[in-house]
Structures are given as structure tokens and as C-alpha cells.
Scaffold this motif. Structure first.
Motif, mmCIF file in Angstrom:
data_model
loop_
_atom_site.group_PDB
_atom_site.id
_atom_site.type_symbol
_atom_site.label_atom_id
_atom_site.label_comp_id
_atom_site.label_asym_id
_atom_site.label_seq_id
_atom_site.Cartn_x
_atom_site.Cartn_y
_atom_site.Cartn_z
ATOM 1 N N ALA A 566 1.417 23.515 -6.617
ATOM 2 C CA ALA A 566 -0.022 23.390 -6.396
ATOM 3 C C ALA A 566 -0.516 21.975 -6.697
ATOM 4 N N TYR A 567 0.089 21.307 -7.668
ATOM 5 C CA TYR A 567 -0.303 19.922 -7.963
ATOM 6 C C TYR A 567 -0.033 19.036 -6.757
ATOM 7 N N GLU A 568 1.152 19.170 -6.176
ATOM 8 C CA GLU A 568 1.504 18.349 -5.018
ATOM 9 C C GLU A 568 0.609 18.662 -3.814
ATOM 10 N N TRP A 569 0.271 19.932 -3.618
ATOM 11 C CA TRP A 569 -0.619 20.300 -2.525
ATOM 12 C C TRP A 569 -2.020 19.748 -2.768
ATOM 13 N N THR A 570 -2.443 19.715 -4.023
ATOM 14 C CA THR A 570 -3.753 19.154 -4.346
ATOM 15 C C THR A 570 -3.791 17.668 -4.029
ATOM 16 N N LEU A 571 -2.728 16.958 -4.376
ATOM 17 C CA LEU A 571 -2.658 15.535 -4.021
ATOM 18 C C LEU A 571 -2.705 15.349 -2.510
ATOM 19 N N ALA A 572 -2.008 16.221 -1.783
ATOM 20 C CA ALA A 572 -2.019 16.128 -0.324
ATOM 21 C C ALA A 572 -3.424 16.349 0.223
ATOM 22 N N GLY A 573 -4.171 17.297 -0.375
ATOM 23 C CA GLY A 573 -5.538 17.527 0.047
ATOM 24 C C GLY A 573 -6.429 16.331 -0.234
ATOM 25 N N LEU A 574 -6.257 15.696 -1.390
ATOM 26 C CA LEU A 574 -7.019 14.493 -1.715
ATOM 27 C C LEU A 574 -6.655 13.352 -0.768
ATOM 28 N N GLU A 575 -5.378 13.254 -0.448
ATOM 29 C CA GLU A 575 -4.933 12.191 0.458
ATOM 30 C C GLU A 575 -5.543 12.372 1.850
ATOM 31 N N ARG A 576 -5.683 13.617 2.267
ATOM 32 C CA ARG A 576 -6.313 13.867 3.563
ATOM 33 C C ARG A 576 -7.769 13.421 3.546
ATOM 34 N N ARG A 577 -8.478 13.679 2.458
ATOM 35 C CA ARG A 577 -9.859 13.229 2.376
ATOM 36 C C ARG A 577 -9.949 11.713 2.326
ATOM 37 N N LEU A 578 -8.983 11.083 1.704
ATOM 38 C CA LEU A 578 -8.928 9.625 1.712
ATOM 39 C C LEU A 578 -8.751 9.103 3.135
ATOM 40 N N ALA A 579 -7.894 9.763 3.918
ATOM 41 C CA ALA A 579 -7.703 9.359 5.310
ATOM 42 C C ALA A 579 -8.990 9.505 6.109
ATOM 43 N N HIS A 580 -9.738 10.580 5.846
ATOM 44 C CA HIS A 580 -11.022 10.765 6.517
ATOM 45 C C HIS A 580 -11.965 9.620 6.185
ATOM 46 N N MET A 581 -12.021 9.252 4.906
ATOM 47 C CA MET A 581 -12.901 8.161 4.498
ATOM 48 C C MET A 581 -12.476 6.846 5.127
ATOM 49 N N ASN A 582 -11.175 6.594 5.150
ATOM 50 C CA ASN A 582 -10.685 5.344 5.724
ATOM 51 C C ASN A 582 -11.001 5.255 7.209
ATOM 52 N N SER A 583 -10.866 6.365 7.913
ATOM 53 C CA SER A 583 -11.161 6.341 9.345
ATOM 54 C C SER A 583 -12.641 6.112 9.578
ATOM 55 N N GLU A 584 -13.499 6.717 8.748
ATOM 56 C CA GLU A 584 -14.929 6.482 8.877
ATOM 57 C C GLU A 584 -15.266 5.030 8.571
ATOM 58 N N TYR A 585 -14.592 4.492 7.573
ATOM 59 C CA TYR A 585 -14.813 3.083 7.230
ATOM 60 C C TYR A 585 -14.386 2.199 8.388
ATOM 61 N N TYR A 586 -13.232 2.509 8.952
ATOM 62 C CA TYR A 586 -12.735 1.689 10.050
ATOM 63 C C TYR A 586 -13.670 1.756 11.243
ATOM 64 N N LEU A 587 -14.100 2.987 11.587
ATOM 65 C CA LEU A 587 -14.978 3.135 12.742
ATOM 66 C C LEU A 587 -16.295 2.415 12.512
ATOM 67 N N HIS A 588 -16.844 2.541 11.297
ATOM 68 C CA HIS A 588 -18.095 1.868 10.978
ATOM 69 C C HIS A 588 -17.912 0.362 11.030
ATOM 70 N N HIS A 589 -16.824 -0.118 10.428
ATOM 71 C CA HIS A 589 -16.558 -1.541 10.375
ATOM 72 C C HIS A 589 -16.321 -2.092 11.778
#
Length: 600
Positions: A566-589
Motif C-alpha cells: 500500500a505504501y508503494e501504491w500510495t507513492l504511485a498515486g502521488l506521482e500521478r498527481r505530480l504528473a497532472h500538475m506538471n502537464s498543467e504547468y507545461y500547458l500553461h507555460h
């Protein structure tokens, strides 16, 4: 040679334009004597102090009036009568100094309920105090003649030793670090645990003595951005005891309900995770705020005061929160309803890790004040599994069962019951969304009741056996999240999830788990037909669903000794949200650059 010159020139230009800024290891010194009682935080130059102590070298005992002896770790509990000044001090700590009365005009303003209830506890004052002797909660030898008592009543328990956090034994003579410093009982082998505080060897600091290095910008006053785009790096803030501390809930009461302990497992594993955890905040792309909300609000109280206190401290002490408005920060709210009661500004800022994934507009009969989307935004917040550690249901047999089940290709002839349920039913529709009441009503209307269906209102002694002998296990929620989904999966019983508008842990489409491969979903409106629907599954289909559970069960278990991931899956879930943020940042930028070119 020309190529190297061009590279050097390009790097110089980038640096001059601010595209690349560096940080260096830089250890700040603390005041002399800091490490006698505390730890020197090399990043801030502040002295990290145990509970109750402040000052440049932890030399000020702010909570001295609450201690009974010089070596008493102290607390704000109400089970032992204390000096009245202690309760006033505790109220300042937990309620910002406001004097609340028994009617509690503003309960929600206190981070901890002890700050609300001190006026309901008996306390004493000395008849003839000596101003030259510091006040404490140690009773004088002649209690009757030397003290004046105020309000309420004394406890009439039989005399016994109630041990403080970190001690046990018939006379509290032994130390117990396993509960006091659950995050790292040995303090990483770099220090010594005492009552929830790791006193570290010189050169180490932080929770669990997990830190030894510190970083500062090469150019003071700047905020270098060294965040990697493809690698998860998480920085955990170190919060002082006034903001968040794994304290005693009350005098001698420091145990917690283990079903709320998922965040404790996360922190324990995180402190050992040298691949993801970073001590350099300038390279972190996510920030962990260990506000220990459960220690302050338990499972049902309002989290807003404690969350606000921690966030205010973080965003004024460090520059990283304000860079994104907290969108790259996360914290746990593992109470029954998670983030349901948080106002909009908290809903829209940080990532919340919760167990209750209720989401939808204008949800009727839920008692949730946020009508726009309920309790979470699953694009940003992360629903994680709770932990099942009931003594008779520990998943110690789960790995062996699924290994056997795979060898049988998913067939389990021991499961004779169609489904079962045992637990509270409730009276109001808000409880379980009306699911438990509807199932009870359905079965009450059938004559005769199906022999392969078991429904118990309340507890049963053979709960584990019922899990192991049923094809399906009902998994509703209660007033908030429940454990039945986890228990069903850990014991190979196909979950029948009846939770309208509730996202399950790591559920697609926002995350990874394909629930259709290992569970059955129904809505409240389907309950009148549930028996016929469940009977329509063939043995081959049931076997396929069990093989799906065998594939994914580890995502629901936190304990590594039982194969949990569950710890590893939680990290994977956080990493997915990080990817969402990065893509929004990239699109905005990218959009911003295109617009600027058009204007040029």
C-alpha cells in the motif's frame, strides 16, 4: 574544443537569465547548549525541542506548571487533577488563549479537544504560594490544608500506576519506545526516544533523527527550482511540538485505534525511503506536511483548526507553499469522513490523502456541507486504503491463501454462502447511504429467507469464518469509510461494493486499480434485485474475480510483513498527481509563451 566553449557559454547565459540556480550544502549553527536537551536543525538554525520546551537552547520550560516532577514529560490531560494554571496554559496552547466555558461557544477554534474541556476538570491552587518556587502540578504533602480545589469532581478510581507515554511496568520503571516513537522506535539508531521525541546524536535532527544535511541557495534570497520532471522527490517538513507532536491524548492514554494508522505506516516507511525522500527541498517536487491530524481530532472532530495551524506555519516558515498555493503539498486526513468538513480554500489547495472518497454535486442525505463536489476532488486528492489490524483478522494468512487460490485457478469450493453481512444497520439514511437498511428490509420481506444468505445486525463471534466461507461480502460505508472492503479482499471474499458516489482506494479512471476485475458494484436502486444478480454469476466468473483479487490484493495491505504494498501504491498515486500538475504547468507555460510571441 569549440563545442565545449559553446556549452560553457550556453550554461553561462542560462545562469544569467535565471534558468538555472544552484544550492549548496550549508549547515546552520544553533545556540550553545541546544543539543543538551534538543536537536540542532541545521537547515533553519532553530533548536528542535521536546514537548513543552522552547528557547534558543530549549532552556525555557513553557509547560512546567503541568509537570509533577522535574523528569515528568508532561501533558495537558485531565485525568489527574492539576494546578489550575496548567489548564490555562494548555488552553493557550490548543485554543489560542481564548477562555472557553462549559458551553463552548466556539469549539471549532481549538486544535485539540483537551483545550475545550479543561473547564470541566477539577484543579487546585496553593493556599499560600511561594513566588520564589516555580509552579508545578506536584501536590504538596499536606493536600487538605495547603490546597484550594475548584470545580467538578475527583476521579474515584482504585489507586494504580498510570504510566506516561514512553514508560510501562507495574511502577512505570521500564521505557517503551515502540509506542512513544512509533515512527522510528530506535530513532534510526541515531538517538534515543523519550515520550515521543527523538533526542538525536550531534549532527542529526528531525523526526526519527532522519536528517543530517541541509541546503541553502547559492544566492541568498532566491528560490532555486531544481525539481526533476521524471523522478519523484518528496521533502518532509519538520514541525515543532507546538504545531504537531505525537503526544499523549490524555494522562497516560497514548494508544490509538489502529484502523486509523495508515498514515503512521506511511511515515515509518517514508523515513526509510532514501530513493524518494530528499533532504534538499529545492529539488523536491512534492512536500509532505506531517501534521498528525488524528492525534488532535481522532476520528470525528473537525480537522480545520489543526490543519490551518500547520499550513499557516509551513507557508510562513518556508517559501515553497506559496510557489504553487500548496498544490504540490500533501497531508493525511484519515478520520471517518476525511476532508468532508473542510472549507473551500482547504479543498482547493493541498492534496489530501483520505479513506473516504465521496464525490458528487448536490448529494442528498449525506450531511456533507460542500454541495459542489462532496468530500474530495479525485483529480487531486488521493483515496488510500485503511488498515485492518483487528486481533482476530490480521492478514497473516492472506499470502498463503492467494498462492493456493492461484494454484486452483481461482476456484474455491469451500465458499457455500452466497453472501453475508454483520454489523450496525443504523436508522437514518445518512448512515451507509441507506444501503444497510435497504438490505435488511429486502431480507425481512423474503419468506423463507434464503439458506445461503447470512445477515446479522451487530457483532458475531465467527466473523472470520463467514469471510472465508462466502462468495460475496457486502461492503457498504457507515457514517464514513469502513473496513469491509479491506477485510473481504484479505480473506478472498469478492467485495460487493454498494457505495453510491464513493470512489474506492486507487480506483480508476484517476488511478490504477481496475475494480471490475475483482469486485462487483451495485447501486442502492439495485438492492431489490441483488440476490438474483449475484446468483447469475457462474463459477467460472467467480474464479476470474478471485484471480483478480490475487493480482491486486497487496495494494490494500500496509504491513510489509504480510506482503503489503500500500505504501508503494500510495507513492504511485502521488506521482500521478505530480504528473497532472506538471502537464498543467507545461500547458500553461507553453500557452503563455505562444501568447507572448503573438503579442510580439
Amino acid at each position: 574544443m569549440k563545442g565545449l566553449v559553446w556549452v560553457a557559454l550556453l550554461l553561462a547565459i542560462c545562469s544569467a537569465l535565471g534558468f538555472q540556480e544552484a544550492v549548496v550544502k550549508s549547515v546552520k549553527q544553533c545556540a550553545p547548549g541546544c543539543t543538551d536537551r534538543g536537536n540542532c536543525n541545521a537547515e533553519t538554525g532553530d533548536c528542535e525541542c521536546p514537548w513543552g520546551y522552547t528557547g534558543q537552547a530549549c532552556e525555557v520550560d513553557r509547560m512546567a506548571v503541568c509537570r509533577q516532577t522535574p523528569d515528568d514529560p508532561g501533558s495537558c490531560g485531565t485525568l489527574w487533577p492539576k494546578h489550575c494554571d496548567c489548564y490555562q496554559t494548555c488552553q493557550r496552547l490548543y485554543c489560542g488563549g481564548r477562555l472557553l466555558r462549559v458551553q463552548y461557544e466556539s469549539v471549532d477554534s481549538c486544535t485539540h479537544e483537551l483545550g475545550e474541556y479543561v473547564f470541566n476538570a477539577r484543579c487546585w491552587m496553593l493556599r499560600n504560594p511561594d513566588s520564589s518556587i516555580p509552579s508545578s502540578s506536584r501536590l504538596p504533602l499536606n493536600v487538605t490544608s495547603d490546597t484550594i480545589w475548584y470545580e467538578h469532581y475527583a476521579r474515584e478510581d482504585r489507586p494504580h500506576c498510570m504510566c506516561r507515554k514512553g514508560f510501562n511496568g507495574t511502577s512505570c520503571e521500564s521505557e517503551d519506545s515502540s509506542e512513544a516513537c512509533w515512527f522510528s522506535p530506535t530513532c534510526g539508531d541515531r538517538g534515543h526516544c523519550r515520550s515521543g521525541f527523538c533526542h538525536c546524536r550531534q549532527g542529526f535532527f528531525g523526526v526519527g533523527c532522519h536528517r543530517s544535511t541541509a541546503y541553502q541557495p547559492t544566492n541568498p534570497g532566491t528560490l532555486p527550482d531544481l525539481r526533476p520532471r521524471s523522478k519523484l522527490k518528496i521533502y518532509m517538513y519538520d514541525l515543532p511540538w507546538e504545531v504537531a507532536f505525537p503526544y499523549e491524548y490524555n494522562d497516560g492514554h497514548f494508544g490509538r485505534d489502529k484502523m486509523y494508522a495508515a498514515y503512521e505506516y506511511f511515515m515509518t516507511y517514508f523515513l526509510q525511503d532514501h530513493a524518494v525522500r530528499t533532504e534538499n527541498p529545492y529539488e523536491a517536487n512534492l512536500f509532505y506536511i506531517p501534521m498528525l491530524a488524528y492525534f488532535y481530532i481522532a476520528n470525528v472532530r473537525n480537522p480545520v483548526p489543526q490543519v490551518t495551524l500547520a499550513l499557516d506555519y509551513v507557508r510562513t516558515k518556508w517559501p515553497f507553499y506559496n510557489r504553487t498555493g500548496g498544490r504540490d503539498h500533501f497531508y493525511f486526513l484519515t478520520g471517518d469522513r476525511g476532508a468532508c468538513s473542510t472549507p473551500r480554500w482547504l479543498q482547493d489547495s493541498c492534496i489530501k490523502l483520505v479513506h473516504f472518497g465521496l464525490q458528487g454535486e448536490e448529494l442528498p442525505g449525506t450531511g456533507v456541507p460542500n454541495r459542489e463536489y462532496g468530500c474530495v476532488q479525485v483529480k487531486r486528492d488521493l483515496v488510500i486504503p485503511p488498515i485492518n489490524l483487528f486481533t482476530d483478522l490480521v492478514p497473516s494468512e492472506t499470502q498463503a491463501y492467494y498462492k493456493w487460490l492461484v494454484s486452483k485457478k481461482g476456484y474455491d469450493s469451500n465458499r457455500k454462502l452466497l453472501f453475508f453481512f454483520a454489523g450496525g444497520v443504523g436508522q437514518v439514511p445518512e448512515y451507509s447511504g441507506g444501503v444497510r437498511q435497504a438490505i435488511k428490509g429486502l431480507l425481512s420481506s423474503l419468506t423463507p429467507k434464503p439458506e445461503d444468505v447470512e445477515f446479522f445486525e451487530g457483532r458475531v463471534h465467527n466473523y472470520k469464518e463467514l469471510l472465508q466461507s462466502s462468495k460475496f461480502c457486502i461492503a457498504p460505508y457507515g457514517f464514513g469509510w469502513g473496513l469491509r472492503l479491506i477485510q473481504a479482499i484479505e480473506y478472498g471474499c469478492i467485495p460487493l461494493i454498494i457505495q453510491d458516489h464513493v470512489y474506492q482506494p486507487f480506483e480508476r479512471p484517476k488511478d490504477f486499480l481496475p475494480y471490475e476485475e475483482f469486485s462487483v458494484r451495485m447501486g442502492l436502486v439495485d438492492i431489490p434485485y441483488m440476490i438474483e444478480l449475484l446468483r447469475s454469476y457462474t463459477e467460472a466468473q467467480l474464479a476470474q474475480l478471485r484471480l483478480g483479487m490475487a493480482k491486486y490484493y497487496q495494494a490494500f495491505i500496509w504491513n510489509r510483513e504480510y506482503g503489503g504494498l500500500a505504501y508503494e501504491w500510495t507513492l504511485a498515486g502521488l506521482e500521478r498527481r505530480l504528473a497532472h500538475m506538471n502537464s498543467e504547468y507545461y500547458l500553461h507555460h507553453h500557452h503563455h509563451r505562444r501568447r507572448r510571441r503573438a503579442l510580439d
